[in-house]
Design a protein around this motif. Sequence first.
Motif, mmCIF file in Angstrom:
data_model
loop_
_atom_site.group_PDB
_atom_site.id
_atom_site.type_symbol
_atom_site.label_atom_id
_atom_site.label_comp_id
_atom_site.label_asym_id
_atom_site.label_seq_id
_atom_site.Cartn_x
_atom_site.Cartn_y
_atom_site.Cartn_z
ATOM 1 N N THR A 102 0.820 -1.215 0.000
ATOM 2 C CA THR A 102 0.000 0.000 0.000
ATOM 3 C C THR A 102 0.852 1.263 0.000
ATOM 4 O O THR A 102 0.376 2.331 -0.365
ATOM 5 N N GLY A 103 2.097 1.146 0.483
ATOM 6 C CA GLY A 103 2.962 2.311 0.592
ATOM 7 C C GLY A 103 2.677 3.182 1.799
ATOM 8 O O GLY A 103 3.320 4.207 2.011
ATOM 9 N N ARG A 104 1.707 2.774 2.602
ATOM 10 C CA ARG A 104 1.358 3.597 3.765
ATOM 11 C C ARG A 104 2.538 3.643 4.726
ATOM 12 O O ARG A 104 3.204 2.638 4.961
ATOM 13 N N VAL A 105 2.747 4.826 5.283
ATOM 14 C CA VAL A 105 3.902 5.086 6.135
ATOM 15 C C VAL A 105 3.453 5.416 7.549
ATOM 16 O O VAL A 105 2.456 6.134 7.756
ATOM 17 N N TYR A 106 4.181 4.896 8.508
ATOM 18 C CA TYR A 106 3.944 5.168 9.922
ATOM 19 C C TYR A 106 5.254 5.668 10.546
ATOM 20 O O TYR A 106 6.334 5.182 10.205
ATOM 21 N N TRP A 107 5.119 6.619 11.468
ATOM 22 C CA TRP A 107 6.272 7.198 12.153
ATOM 23 C C TRP A 107 6.148 7.024 13.658
ATOM 24 O O TRP A 107 5.044 7.067 14.206
ATOM 25 N N GLY A 108 7.306 6.896 14.306
ATOM 26 C CA GLY A 108 7.338 6.957 15.748
ATOM 27 C C GLY A 108 7.448 8.409 16.201
ATOM 28 O O GLY A 108 7.509 9.336 15.385
ATOM 29 N N GLN A 109 7.505 8.598 17.517
ATOM 30 C CA GLN A 109 7.523 9.952 18.070
ATOM 31 C C GLN A 109 8.934 10.512 18.206
ATOM 32 O O GLN A 109 9.113 11.711 18.433
#
Length: 117
Positions: A102-109
């Motif tokens: 999907t290419g969806r991206v998630y980031w940490g804090q």
Amino acid sequence: QVQLVESGGGLVQPGESLTLSCVASGSILSIYHLDWYRQAPGDVREWVATIAAAGTTTYTSSVKGRCNISRDNTKNTLYLQMNGLKTEDTAVYYCRAQHPKTGRVYWGQGTQVTVSS
């Protein structure tokens, strides 16, 4: 949905080592491409290293030979081992997960790393 939480940052002296961790929850991390990025004060966020789902690793030139990115899929955890730290490594370090389809991206804090004598 993926939640990422970094830890392991701190204040170290030049030449010392540090290992950052990024624990994922909410999804199985093994299928994701994983990255470390960093952002120094006043600078744009820059890419540091990647470990693909298949395990291939790449590094930005400034850390190549000093850093090692790894993953433990059994613990849903990403690591960045940093050796020979320099003052210019001072930054907030972020982990990122990207779904390969999907290419969806998630980031940490983010976790702060400060290298100073």
